[in-house]
Scaffold this active site. Structure first.
Site, mmCIF file in Angstrom:
data_model
loop_
_atom_site.group_PDB
_atom_site.id
_atom_site.type_symbol
_atom_site.label_atom_id
_atom_site.label_comp_id
_atom_site.label_asym_id
_atom_site.label_seq_id
_atom_site.Cartn_x
_atom_site.Cartn_y
_atom_site.Cartn_z
ATOM 1 N N GLY A 10 0.815 -1.214 0.000
ATOM 2 C CA GLY A 10 0.000 0.000 0.000
ATOM 3 C C GLY A 10 0.848 1.263 0.000
ATOM 4 N N ASP A 31 0.432 -8.828 2.006
ATOM 5 C CA ASP A 31 -0.680 -7.981 1.556
ATOM 6 C C ASP A 31 -1.643 -8.858 0.760
ATOM 7 O OD1 ASP A 31 -2.203 -5.800 0.155
ATOM 8 O OD2 ASP A 31 -0.633 -4.542 1.014
ATOM 9 N N SER A 124 -4.408 6.808 13.904
ATOM 10 C CA SER A 124 -4.778 8.027 13.181
ATOM 11 C C SER A 124 -5.127 9.138 14.161
ATOM 12 C CB SER A 124 -5.991 7.718 12.301
ATOM 13 O OG SER A 124 -6.628 8.903 11.891
ATOM 14 N N ALA A 125 -4.919 10.361 13.717
ATOM 15 C CA ALA A 125 -5.304 11.532 14.520
ATOM 16 C C ALA A 125 -6.796 11.526 14.816
ATOM 17 C CB ALA A 125 -4.934 12.800 13.767
ATOM 18 N N TYR A 150 -14.514 3.603 10.603
ATOM 19 C CA TYR A 150 -13.058 3.483 10.372
ATOM 20 C C TYR A 150 -12.295 3.962 11.603
ATOM 21 C CZ TYR A 150 -8.430 5.163 9.065
ATOM 22 O OH TYR A 150 -7.084 5.429 9.054
ATOM 23 N N LYS A 154 -9.733 2.075 14.683
ATOM 24 C CA LYS A 154 -8.415 2.518 15.191
ATOM 25 C C LYS A 154 -8.451 2.597 16.718
ATOM 26 C CE LYS A 154 -6.423 2.903 11.228
ATOM 27 N NZ LYS A 154 -5.527 1.821 10.831
ATOM 28 N N ASN A 200 -9.778 11.711 -0.863
ATOM 29 C CA ASN A 200 -8.869 12.616 -0.150
ATOM 30 C C ASN A 200 -8.398 13.737 -1.069
ATOM 31 O OD1 ASN A 200 -7.953 9.617 1.239
ATOM 32 N ND2 ASN A 200 -8.654 11.271 2.547
ATOM 33 N N LEU A 201 -8.039 14.839 -0.440
ATOM 34 C CA LEU A 201 -7.730 16.057 -1.193
ATOM 35 C C LEU A 201 -6.584 15.879 -2.193
ATOM 36 C CD1 LEU A 201 -8.176 19.108 -1.608
ATOM 37 C CD2 LEU A 201 -6.457 19.483 0.178
HETATM 38 P P1 NAD Z 1 -3.409 1.553 1.685
HETATM 39 O O1 NAD Z 1 -4.810 1.129 1.444
HETATM 40 O O2 NAD Z 1 -2.645 2.119 0.558
HETATM 41 O O3 NAD Z 1 -2.564 0.345 2.311
HETATM 42 C C1 NAD Z 1 -3.139 -0.633 3.113
HETATM 43 C C2 NAD Z 1 -2.749 -1.980 2.540
HETATM 44 O O4 NAD Z 1 -3.319 -3.021 3.358
HETATM 45 C C3 NAD Z 1 -3.263 -2.205 1.113
HETATM 46 O O5 NAD Z 1 -2.176 -2.586 0.299
HETATM 47 C C4 NAD Z 1 -4.269 -3.340 1.266
HETATM 48 O O6 NAD Z 1 -4.307 -4.169 0.124
HETATM 49 C C5 NAD Z 1 -3.779 -4.053 2.505
HETATM 50 N N1 NAD Z 1 -4.792 -4.807 3.256
HETATM 51 C C6 NAD Z 1 -5.983 -4.356 3.741
HETATM 52 N N2 NAD Z 1 -6.623 -5.350 4.380
HETATM 53 C C7 NAD Z 1 -5.813 -6.446 4.338
HETATM 54 C C8 NAD Z 1 -5.914 -7.771 4.826
HETATM 55 N N3 NAD Z 1 -6.996 -8.192 5.487
HETATM 56 N N4 NAD Z 1 -4.900 -8.626 4.592
HETATM 57 C C9 NAD Z 1 -3.786 -8.223 3.907
HETATM 58 N N5 NAD Z 1 -3.640 -6.991 3.425
HETATM 59 C C10 NAD Z 1 -4.643 -6.106 3.631
HETATM 60 O O7 NAD Z 1 -3.448 2.584 2.915
HETATM 61 P P2 NAD Z 1 -2.320 3.539 3.479
HETATM 62 O O8 NAD Z 1 -2.709 4.940 3.191
HETATM 63 O O9 NAD Z 1 -0.997 3.045 3.073
HETATM 64 O O10 NAD Z 1 -2.543 3.325 5.038
HETATM 65 C C11 NAD Z 1 -1.807 2.383 5.785
HETATM 66 C C12 NAD Z 1 -2.344 2.362 7.202
HETATM 67 O O11 NAD Z 1 -2.247 3.676 7.764
HETATM 68 C C13 NAD Z 1 -3.813 1.948 7.302
HETATM 69 O O12 NAD Z 1 -3.997 1.157 8.444
HETATM 70 C C14 NAD Z 1 -4.518 3.279 7.473
HETATM 71 O O13 NAD Z 1 -5.740 3.157 8.168
HETATM 72 C C15 NAD Z 1 -3.504 4.067 8.294
HETATM 73 N N6 NAD Z 1 -3.659 5.512 8.152
HETATM 74 C C16 NAD Z 1 -3.665 6.061 6.904
HETATM 75 C C17 NAD Z 1 -3.859 7.431 6.765
HETATM 76 C C18 NAD Z 1 -3.901 8.051 5.393
HETATM 77 O O14 NAD Z 1 -4.420 9.168 5.262
HETATM 78 N N7 NAD Z 1 -3.383 7.429 4.345
HETATM 79 C C19 NAD Z 1 -4.041 8.245 7.893
HETATM 80 C C20 NAD Z 1 -4.013 7.640 9.155
HETATM 81 C C21 NAD Z 1 -3.815 6.272 9.274
HETATM 82 N N1 UFG Z 2 -11.242 18.278 0.680
HETATM 83 C C1 UFG Z 2 -11.786 19.106 -0.295
HETATM 84 N N2 UFG Z 2 -12.052 18.562 -1.508
HETATM 85 C C2 UFG Z 2 -11.815 17.253 -1.792
HETATM 86 C C3 UFG Z 2 -11.280 16.424 -0.786
HETATM 87 C C4 UFG Z 2 -11.011 16.980 0.440
HETATM 88 O O1 UFG Z 2 -12.021 20.289 -0.078
HETATM 89 O O2 UFG Z 2 -12.101 16.806 -2.926
HETATM 90 C C5 UFG Z 2 -10.920 18.881 1.989
HETATM 91 C C6 UFG Z 2 -11.656 18.233 3.142
HETATM 92 O O3 UFG Z 2 -12.920 18.833 3.295
HETATM 93 C C7 UFG Z 2 -10.697 18.506 4.295
HETATM 94 C C8 UFG Z 2 -9.311 18.490 3.627
HETATM 95 O O4 UFG Z 2 -9.553 18.667 2.242
HETATM 96 O O5 UFG Z 2 -10.944 19.787 4.779
HETATM 97 C C9 UFG Z 2 -8.569 17.196 3.844
HETATM 98 O O6 UFG Z 2 -9.423 16.125 3.475
HETATM 99 P P1 UFG Z 2 -8.888 14.642 3.282
HETATM 100 O O7 UFG Z 2 -10.065 13.817 2.882
HETATM 101 O O8 UFG Z 2 -7.713 14.641 2.382
HETATM 102 O O9 UFG Z 2 -8.359 14.264 4.724
HETATM 103 P P2 UFG Z 2 -9.145 14.228 6.114
HETATM 104 O O10 UFG Z 2 -8.464 15.233 6.990
HETATM 105 O O11 UFG Z 2 -10.595 14.335 5.967
HETATM 106 O O12 UFG Z 2 -8.863 12.714 6.546
HETATM 107 C C10 UFG Z 2 -7.700 12.392 7.214
HETATM 108 C C11 UFG Z 2 -7.257 10.936 6.940
HETATM 109 C C12 UFG Z 2 -8.179 9.951 7.623
HETATM 110 C C13 UFG Z 2 -8.461 10.337 9.054
HETATM 111 C C14 UFG Z 2 -8.989 11.757 9.092
HETATM 112 C C15 UFG Z 2 -9.312 12.237 10.468
HETATM 113 O O13 UFG Z 2 -7.245 10.680 5.545
HETATM 114 O O14 UFG Z 2 -7.499 8.696 7.651
HETATM 115 O O15 UFG Z 2 -7.973 12.605 8.560
HETATM 116 O O16 UFG Z 2 -8.148 12.276 11.243
HETATM 117 F F1 UFG Z 2 -9.401 9.515 9.594
#
Ligand code: NAD
Ligand code: UFG
Length: 338
Positions: A10, A31, A124-125, A150, A154, A200-201
């Site tokens: 991922g 994965d 996550s935050a 979700y 966490k 996501n943004l």
């Molecule tokens: P991602 O989806 O790119 O990576 C997660 C990976 O886990 C994927 O490759 C998916 O195929 C694999 N996966 C999911 N369920 C599985 C299972 N049951 N068995 C094996 N593999 C499995 O996500 P990411 O952005 O790389 O996030 C990684 C971690 O960080 C996640 O736990 C996510 O919740 C956490 N996180 C992400 C963000 C963010 O904004 N990206 C923010 C806070 C926390």
């Molecule tokens: N946004 C837009 N337009 C878009 C997408 C997002 O204006 O098309 C804005 C959202 O409203 C927000 C900001 O961009 O104000 C960031 O949004 P994201 O969706 O990129 O991120 P979030 O802060 O909503 O989400 C993140 C992580 C989640 C976590 C969450 C709360 O991706 O994993 O913070 O901590 F759960």
């Protein structure tokens, strides 16, 4: 020392593999490609310069997870695997609870059987909840309930790990609370590749820049922030990856339970992000203001002091570098890994 990187195909996992190998760790990646693909593994191996072992398994499968621990000697786990789309989790909560909780529990069961005691978790935050004062500080109690299923997964896994530390002598759990990971590897070879229309943004903005989507919709411009759009703590994924290397060093000191933010300590508005990305891609990105998105908080960012003091880790890359690297990845790979 061998690290099992779950979800290593991922977005964050693949970048972390590179930093782990650079730091001298051996890695095994697992994965099931529910949100990734083999091409990410192939490219990550190339960037690592090592053909690290990869296992395609569903970590919810207890027997398959256990077999992983029979096959490899594992010293620590970094558990990235999980489903992560906030909006989707409100529509299919059972799938989210099942996947995220079962995968964590099957790992813990296998760890117990094989006497492995080091677990680093991608939290996550969002666990701080809507009422926590900003900047978010680790001393602030977590919310009783997060704003999405979700987020609740966490919170629940954090509780499971806290109880495990209490119950198993010598068990170490590091809970890393990420803020908003963005950016890509400087090579432009790996990056974030969401399926369908991004939620996501940053990936949305990148798709507008490359001409795959028409314009950015900025959700809300009447928030109590300097320009009326939401503030977030965007952190470069490579800085975040390095935070895991720092966490591994901490866990090797038998830290017990260790909870830590990974953020920069700076809030950036949606509008500022769109402007910075326009600079990176060399043309003004079209945008329009749209209604607020349900569940969004106006502003939050990390207090990064604890990570600095306890891990010796500080995020180094700024917003422009994050946008430049996303643009490099997106323009080199307009269809992602496909
Ligand atoms: P991602 O989806 O790119 O990576 C997660 C990976 O886990 C994927 O490759 C998916 O195929 C694999 N996966 C999911 N369920 C599985 C299972 N049951 N068995 C094996 N593999 C499995 O996500 P990411 O952005 O790389 O996030 C990684 C971690 O960080 C996640 O736990 C996510 O919740 C956490 N996180 C992400 C963000 C963010 O904004 N990206 C923010 C806070 C926390
Ligand atoms: N946004 C837009 N337009 C878009 C997408 C997002 O204006 O098309 C804005 C959202 O409203 C927000 C900001 O961009 O104000 C960031 O949004 P994201 O969706 O990129 O991120 P979030 O802060 O909503 O989400 C993140 C992580 C989640 C976590 C969450 C709360 O991706 O994993 O913070 O901590 F759960």
């Amino acid at each position: 020392m061998t690290i099992l990187v779950t979800g290593g195909a991922g977005y964050i996992g693949s970048h972390t593999c590179i930093e782990l190998v650079k730091a001298g760790y051996d890695i095994v990646v697992a994965d099931n490609f529910v949100n990734s693909c083999m091409e990410a593994v192939v490219r990550t191996r190339k960037l690592c310069g090592v053909d690290f072992p990869f296992e395609e398994i569903d970590l919810c499968d207890y027997a398959a997870t256990d077999a992983l621990f029979d096959k490899y000697h594992i010293d620590a786990i970094i558990h990235f695997a999980g489903l992560k789309a906030v909006g989707e989790s409100t529509r299919i909560p059972i799938e989210y609870y099942k996947n995220n909780l079962d995968s964590a529990l099957s790992l813990l069961a296998a760890m117990k059987k094989h006497d492995v005691k080091n677990f680093i978790f991608s939290s996550s935050a969002t666990v701080y909840g809507a009422d926590a004062p900003v900047p978010y500080n680790e001393a602030t109690p977590v919310s009783r309930s997060a704003s999405s299923p979700y987020g609740n997964t966490k919170l629940m896994i954090e509780y499971i790990l806290k109880d495990t530390v209490k119950a198993i002598p010598g068990f170490n759990a590091v809970l890393l609370r990420y803020f908003n990971p963005v950016g890509a590897h400087e090579s432009g070879e790996i990056g974030e590749d969401p399926t369908g229309i991004p939620n996501n943004l940053m990936p949305y903005v990148a798709k507008v820049a490359v001409g795959k989507l028409d314009m950015v919709h900025i959700f809300g411009n009447d928030y109590p922030t300097p320009d009326g759009t939401c503030l977030r703590d965007y952190i470069h994924v490579v800085d975040l990856a390095k935070g895991h290397v720092a966490a591994l060093k901490k866990i090797q000191q038998n830290c017990g339970l260790f909870v830590c933010n990974l953020g920069t300590g700076k809030g950036t508005s949606v509008l500022e992000m769109v402007k910075a990305f326009s600079k990176s891609c060399g043309h003004e990105l079209p945008y329009e203001f749209a209604p607020r998105r349900e569940g969004d908080l106006p502003a939050f960012w990390a207090d990064p002091a604890f990570a600095r003091d306890e891990l010796g880790w500080v995020a180094e890359k700024g917003i422009q570098e994050m946008c430049d690297d996303v643009w490099h990845w997106q323009s080199k790979n307009p269809n992602g890994y496909k």
